[in-house]
Scaffold this motif. Structure first.
Motif, short mmCIF file in Angstrom:
data_model
loop_
_atom_site.label_atom_id
_atom_site.label_comp_id
_atom_site.label_asym_id
_atom_site.label_seq_id
_atom_site.Cartn_x
_atom_site.Cartn_y
_atom_site.Cartn_z
N TYR A 170 49.94 12.78 -7.48
CA TYR A 170 50.00 13.10 -8.90
C TYR A 170 50.15 11.85 -9.76
O TYR A 170 49.78 11.84 -10.92
CB TYR A 170 51.16 14.06 -9.17
CG TYR A 170 51.05 14.73 -10.51
CD1 TYR A 170 50.25 15.85 -10.68
CD2 TYR A 170 51.72 14.22 -11.62
CE1 TYR A 170 50.13 16.46 -11.91
CE2 TYR A 170 51.60 14.82 -12.86
CZ TYR A 170 50.81 15.94 -13.01
OH TYR A 170 50.67 16.52 -14.22
N TRP A 172 48.50 9.21 -9.44
CA TRP A 172 47.19 8.58 -9.55
C TRP A 172 46.28 9.48 -10.39
O TRP A 172 46.01 10.62 -10.02
CB TRP A 172 46.60 8.36 -8.16
CG TRP A 172 45.38 7.48 -8.14
CD1 TRP A 172 45.11 6.40 -8.92
CD2 TRP A 172 44.24 7.64 -7.28
NE1 TRP A 172 43.89 5.86 -8.60
CE2 TRP A 172 43.34 6.59 -7.60
CE3 TRP A 172 43.91 8.54 -6.26
CZ2 TRP A 172 42.11 6.43 -6.95
CZ3 TRP A 172 42.70 8.39 -5.60
CH2 TRP A 172 41.81 7.35 -5.95
N ALA A 173 45.86 8.98 -11.54
CA ALA A 173 45.12 9.80 -12.50
C ALA A 173 43.91 10.52 -11.90
O ALA A 173 43.68 11.69 -12.19
CB ALA A 173 44.71 8.94 -13.70
N PRO A 174 43.08 9.85 -11.04
CA PRO A 174 41.90 10.54 -10.51
C PRO A 174 42.22 11.79 -9.69
O PRO A 174 41.37 12.68 -9.57
CB PRO A 174 41.23 9.46 -9.64
CG PRO A 174 41.67 8.18 -10.25
CD PRO A 174 43.08 8.42 -10.69
N THR A 175 43.40 11.85 -9.08
CA THR A 175 43.73 13.02 -8.25
C THR A 175 44.65 14.00 -8.97
O THR A 175 44.93 15.07 -8.43
CB THR A 175 44.40 12.57 -6.94
OG1 THR A 175 45.58 11.80 -7.26
CG2 THR A 175 43.46 11.74 -6.10
N ARG A 176 45.11 13.65 -10.16
CA ARG A 176 46.07 14.51 -10.86
C ARG A 176 45.48 15.87 -11.18
O ARG A 176 46.12 16.91 -10.99
CB ARG A 176 46.55 13.82 -12.13
CG ARG A 176 47.71 14.52 -12.82
CD ARG A 176 48.22 13.68 -13.98
NE ARG A 176 48.66 12.38 -13.49
CZ ARG A 176 48.58 11.25 -14.18
NH1 ARG A 176 48.07 11.27 -15.40
NH2 ARG A 176 48.99 10.11 -13.68
N ARG A 177 44.24 15.87 -11.65
CA ARG A 177 43.62 17.15 -12.00
C ARG A 177 43.43 18.02 -10.77
O ARG A 177 43.61 19.25 -10.82
CB ARG A 177 42.28 16.91 -12.69
CG ARG A 177 41.56 18.19 -13.08
CD ARG A 177 40.40 17.92 -14.02
NE ARG A 177 40.85 17.34 -15.27
CZ ARG A 177 40.04 17.11 -16.31
NH1 ARG A 177 38.75 17.42 -16.22
NH2 ARG A 177 40.51 16.57 -17.40
N SER A 178 43.09 17.41 -9.65
CA SER A 178 42.91 18.18 -8.41
C SER A 178 44.23 18.80 -7.98
O SER A 178 44.26 19.95 -7.52
CB SER A 178 42.36 17.28 -7.30
OG SER A 178 41.09 16.77 -7.64
#
Length: 256
Positions: A170, A172-178
């Motif tokens: 969470y 790390w911005a690129p994986t937060r949405r996932s």
């Protein structure tokens, strides 16, 4: 129900304690309970006291950690409580992904509870069926079968992934949405650090301390993880209740 960034507030990230003044109906995470009451310092305090006692008096306290002893039964009942809380949260949740996640976690902890009581055998005392004759404990459970891998390790990896892996992803911005799409509760960094320390101590005790001390620490750590499971469940339930209230047009907005 979105998930809060654990680093939004440095005090919250360090301790899991803080306040939330957003209006009711604002998007919330399943970790709000750690932000409104000092659960993390309580967990650390209980852990330190118990670890010190188990290390200082292993022979006196070891009987509490025996199979079907007090420590194991407390953890078993806490898994049952966590199951109930997650399923109630699933029933009250309004977002499909969160509902599925809560129901799934409830199922995981239900299986953990039933495995601990050998699906009722330890209570009703039936004879072990022939199909379970190769069970290491000669009981009606699955986690003591030799099937090529250690089921306890799989459960441990799941706990570590939920309580440490997700908070790290969470950040790390690129994986937060996932992570948000999964609907899983993301605990604070204080909880993540606590779980990591309990895991490390259990493994160190196995290699550096006597067997009695290791047995006590291992059983107590499993019970502490059951405490953490219940607290995450309560956090999830709290968020589900707020989510359902936010979608009720008859409920006016207010400040917590």
């Amino acid at each position: 129900m979105a998930i809060d960034n654990p680093l939004t507030d440095s005090a919250v990230a360090a301790t899991g304690v803080g306040t939330d003044t957003r209006p009711r109906g604002a998007e919330r995470s399943g970790v709000d309970v750690f932000r409104t009451v000092p659960w993390v310092p309580v967990l650390w305090g209980l852990s330190l006291v118990a670890w010190a006692a188990l290390i200082a008096f292993p022979e006196d306290l070891a009987p509490l950690a025996y199979e079907n002893g007090l420590i194991e039964w407390v953890g078993t009942l806490l898994f049952a409580a966590a199951t109930t809380v997650f399923w109630v949260a699933a029933a009250r949740e309004t977002r499909l992904a969160n509902r599925i996640a809560a129901a799934f976690l409830g199922l995981v902890f239900f299986v953990s509870f039933m495995e601990e009581i050998s699906w009722g055998q330890q209570i009703f005392k039936w004879n072990t069926p022939p199909a379970f004759a190769s069970n290491r404990q000669n009981e009606t459970n699955l986690h003591n079968f030799a099937i090529g891998f250690d089921q306890q390790q799989v459960f441990t990896l799941g706990i570590l992934g939920l309580t440490i892996g997700l908070p790290i992803l969470y950040l790390w911005a690129p994986t937060r949405r996932s992570v948000r799409r999964l609907g899983l509760p993301v605990v604070s960094l204080g909880v993540a650090a606590w779980v990591f320390v309990t895991f490390a101590i259990a493994n160190v005790s196995e290699r550096m301390m006597g067997s009695e001390t290791h047995r006590g620490l291992r059983e107590f750590n499993e019970t502490l993880w059951a405490v953490a499971a219940l607290l995450v469940g309560l956090a999830t339930l709290q968020a589900a209740q707020r989510s359902s209230t936010a979608t009720d047009p008859s409920t006016p907005e207010s400040v917590d």
